[in-house]
Motif scaffolding. Structure first.
Motif, short mmCIF file in Angstrom:
data_model
loop_
_atom_site.label_atom_id
_atom_site.label_comp_id
_atom_site.label_asym_id
_atom_site.label_seq_id
_atom_site.Cartn_x
_atom_site.Cartn_y
_atom_site.Cartn_z
N GLY A 1 26.10 20.69 -92.33
CA GLY A 1 27.40 21.59 -92.56
C GLY A 1 28.45 21.05 -91.93
O GLY A 1 29.63 21.39 -92.12
N ARG A 2 28.29 20.12 -91.04
CA ARG A 2 29.57 19.65 -90.11
C ARG A 2 30.15 18.00 -90.59
O ARG A 2 29.03 17.40 -91.07
N PRO A 3 31.23 17.98 -90.71
CA PRO A 3 31.51 16.38 -91.16
C PRO A 3 31.26 15.34 -90.33
O PRO A 3 31.32 15.84 -88.88
N VAL A 4 30.66 14.45 -90.65
CA VAL A 4 30.39 13.28 -89.84
C VAL A 4 31.14 11.93 -90.09
O VAL A 4 31.69 11.81 -91.18
N ASP A 5 31.32 11.31 -89.20
CA ASP A 5 31.85 9.86 -89.29
C ASP A 5 30.97 8.79 -89.70
O ASP A 5 30.00 8.22 -88.95
N VAL A 6 31.07 8.18 -91.01
CA VAL A 6 30.26 7.20 -91.56
C VAL A 6 31.18 5.81 -91.74
O VAL A 6 30.92 4.96 -92.61
N SER A 7 32.41 5.58 -90.94
CA SER A 7 32.97 4.46 -91.56
C SER A 7 32.59 3.26 -90.96
O SER A 7 33.17 2.36 -91.28
N THR A 8 31.42 3.08 -90.10
CA THR A 8 30.77 1.98 -89.62
C THR A 8 29.23 2.45 -89.94
O THR A 8 28.73 3.38 -90.02
N VAL A 9 28.41 1.27 -90.09
CA VAL A 9 27.05 1.16 -90.03
C VAL A 9 26.55 1.87 -88.86
O VAL A 9 25.69 2.83 -89.08
N THR A 10 27.09 1.53 -87.79
CA THR A 10 26.62 2.24 -86.41
C THR A 10 26.73 3.65 -86.52
O THR A 10 25.79 4.50 -86.12
N LYS A 11 27.83 3.97 -86.79
CA LYS A 11 28.30 5.64 -86.92
C LYS A 11 27.49 6.10 -87.69
O LYS A 11 27.04 7.33 -87.63
N ALA A 12 26.95 5.64 -89.15
CA ALA A 12 26.33 6.34 -90.06
C ALA A 12 24.94 6.43 -89.38
O ALA A 12 24.22 7.69 -89.62
N ILE A 13 24.42 5.51 -88.69
CA ILE A 13 23.07 5.74 -88.24
C ILE A 13 23.09 6.69 -87.11
O ILE A 13 22.01 7.55 -86.98
N GLN A 14 24.22 6.66 -86.42
CA GLN A 14 24.17 7.67 -85.39
C GLN A 14 24.15 9.13 -85.92
O GLN A 14 23.95 10.10 -85.35
N ALA A 15 24.81 9.18 -87.07
CA ALA A 15 24.92 10.55 -87.93
C ALA A 15 23.53 10.83 -88.49
O ALA A 15 23.38 12.02 -88.93
N GLY A 16 22.59 10.14 -88.36
CA GLY A 16 20.95 10.13 -89.05
C GLY A 16 20.92 9.77 -90.21
O GLY A 16 19.90 10.41 -90.97
N ILE A 17 21.88 9.07 -90.82
CA ILE A 17 21.65 8.43 -92.11
C ILE A 17 21.22 6.89 -91.96
O ILE A 17 21.77 6.07 -91.43
N SER A 18 20.18 6.56 -92.80
CA SER A 18 19.81 5.03 -93.05
C SER A 18 19.66 4.81 -94.35
O SER A 18 19.67 5.53 -95.27
N TYR A 19 19.91 3.47 -94.79
CA TYR A 19 19.83 2.86 -96.27
C TYR A 19 19.23 1.66 -96.22
O TYR A 19 19.26 0.80 -95.58
N VAL A 20 18.09 1.98 -97.03
CA VAL A 20 17.30 0.90 -97.59
C VAL A 20 17.62 0.02 -98.99
O VAL A 20 17.64 0.55 -99.89
#
Length: 513
Positions: free
Chosen positions: A324-343
């Protein structure tokens, strides 16, 4: 029919691995003979033995071709005898023309001087034989993969092929291109060209093959005639057990909202003004597997990559939320830190460093997880890799094994291990089972089920409709960069997905994904 080829008790050993264990194969003249087996079963190794990639003396056993012992010292020896192999990774040079590729190493020359008019004339004749209308001077790299595959076959015809070996020829092709290639195989059969095809696509094999040999764990286990061919029988012989269910059974109980994308847009990275993703909104709950279906080229991969660290596109707009909270996914590192991974869908080019060992690939996306005071801990790295090797049943002698030496299914498990080691809450899977066999697919599906059971979210993009319908709780349908519909598990079908697309634009230009 007469026997063209006999391979008698072929064995091949690599350091730490017995790839082939007394495999026998008989191919009749003029037939299409299919070879099936799980990734790592030894199919490609057997064909490399036959084609001279592994020369005589590097394996045990005997090969008889056209009634004579075959003792190839290399590929050129086999080609002189009319045995041509087309590997899954195409061997064309993208910056050269079709004519240059067709006759590279086999130049049309007189007194040491290449005759380009003659080369172009012969190229035109060969292209017509495989149903291509491209000019001989066209640069290969500017053509689609389907046309490149046909050029490889034209190249084989230029060498007076008698036995054509095709290793996963349709793995990277769209449906229309695959159908075209299969039709060409039947045409070549009518002309008397004997063919061996390696493929995981059982429906294609059933369509073109006269007989099928199944290999399991480096050993030939059965040869089936056309009358005996059925998907259930092939699968049973491949994996050594009945597979009554292609997908693991699961009770879906989605929890609270985990991941949300709101009004997401982005533009083509090079073509100014071309919008690729147009106001997409979607969500995934905890414990939920959500699919994305659509026609080829509708922006599914572009959507996933643009969300994951803005790896694709420019001018990104919209909001990504976790819990429910906006997250910063502007870089791969930040996306990973937000809990998102991509295969990624392209594990070889984008997901793995093929010449590095398993343990280095697994730790690559989370080096902090194996570091002590900013220094990499080699022992910790090996322990982590060994843990994932056991959990995901990666078939390998050890975690020091180079990834390039693994089968496709095991390479995919290494990619999954890499991203699981980042401890994601949401895992985006782009074509997670492309190019792997039914047994390995079931293992990947089981991993997805386990992740959902742990309360994680899975967002899956797939070009295989059955796996979307078999695995997903909900399916979003994309068309031309937009979400055009959403279907719950109980109401989703291939027909309903196509209806949403047709209703959206009144036309279809690709295949259902």
């Amino acid at each position: 029919m007469s026997i063209l080829l006999e391979m008698r008790e072929i064995s091949k050993v690599f350091p730490g691995v017995k790839a082939l264990d007394r495999v026998s194969l008989t191919v009749e003249a003029g037939e299409i003979h299919a070879i099936c087996g799980e990734n790592g079963a030894g199919k490609s190794t057997l064909m490399k033995v036959l084609s001279g990639v592994y020369p005589h003396g590097s394996y045990d056993g005997e090969i008889v071709y056209d009634g004579q012992p075959l003792r190839n010292r290399g590929i050129r020896d086999s080609e002189h005898k009319g045995i041509i192999i087309i590997h899954q990774e195409l061997a064309l040079i993208p910056l050269l023309s079709i004519a240059e590729n067709l006759f590279l190493g086999n130049e049309v020359a007189s007194k040491g001087v290449i005759s380009w008019p003659m080369a172009f004339k012969k190229t035109g004749e060969l292209l017509r034989q495989v149903g291509l209308n491209e000019p001989p001077g066209a640069v290969v790299g500017k053509l689609g993969v389907g046309k490149q595959q046909l050029i490889e076959i034209a190249k084989a015809l230029s060498k007076n092929v008698r036995l054509l070996i095709l290793d996963e020829p349709t793995a990277a092709l769209q449906e229309a291109d695959a159908d075209r290639l299969l039709d060409l195989m039947l045409e070549l059969k009518a002309r008397g060209v004997t063919q061996i095809i390696i493929s995981h696509k059982l429906n294609e094999i059933s369509r073109v093959a006269d007989r099928i040999t199944v290999i399991r764990d480096g050993t030939s286990v059965s040869t089936l005639t056309k009358a005996e061919i059925s998907e259930d029988r092939i699968i049973k012989d491949m994996v050594g057990r009945d597979m009554a269910h292609r997908y693991p059974e699961r009770d879906s109980h989605p929890g609270e909202m985990l991941f949300e994308v709101e009004n997401w847009s982005c533009w083509h990275p090079e073509q100014a003004g071309r919008q690729m993703i147009k106001g997409v909104s979607l969500n995934v709950r905890k414990g939920e597997i959500v699919g994305i279906a659509g026609l080829m080229g509708t922006g599914r991969t572009e959507l996933a990559m643009s969300i994951f660290g803005r790896s694709y596109g420019k001018g990104h707009q919209g909001t990504v939320k976790m819990h429910g909270r906006p997250v910063d996914v502007s870089t791969v590192t930040k996306a990973i830190q937000a809990g998102i991974s991509y295969v990624t869908e392209d594990r070889k080019a984008l997901g793995l460093i093929l010449e590095e060992p398993i343990l280095k690939n697994i730790s690559l996306a989370n080096l902090a997880g194996i570091a002590r005071r900013s220094v990499l801990d080699k022992r910790r790295e090996a322990q982590v890799a060994e843990t994932y090797r056991k959990q995901l049943a990666i078939r390998t002698p050890g975690v020091q094994q180079k990834v390039v030496n693994l089968s496709g299914g095991n390479q995919q498990k290494v990619v999954l291990s890499k991203w699981l080691f980042t401890d994601p809450e949401l895992l985006i899977l782009d074509e997670p089972t492309r190019g792997i066999d039914v047994g390995a697919k079931f293992e990947i599906y089981t991993i997805m089920k386990d992740l959902a059971d742990q309360g994680r979210g899975v967002l899956m993009i797939s070009s295989e409709m059955p796996e979307l319908l078999g695995m997903c709780d909900r399916i979003y349908v994309m068309n031309e960069g937009r979400i055009v519909g959403e279907l719950a598990r109980g109401e989703a079908s291939q027909e309903r997905i196509m209806a949403l697309i047709v209703k959206d634009n009144g036309k279809t230009t690709g295949k259902v994904a």
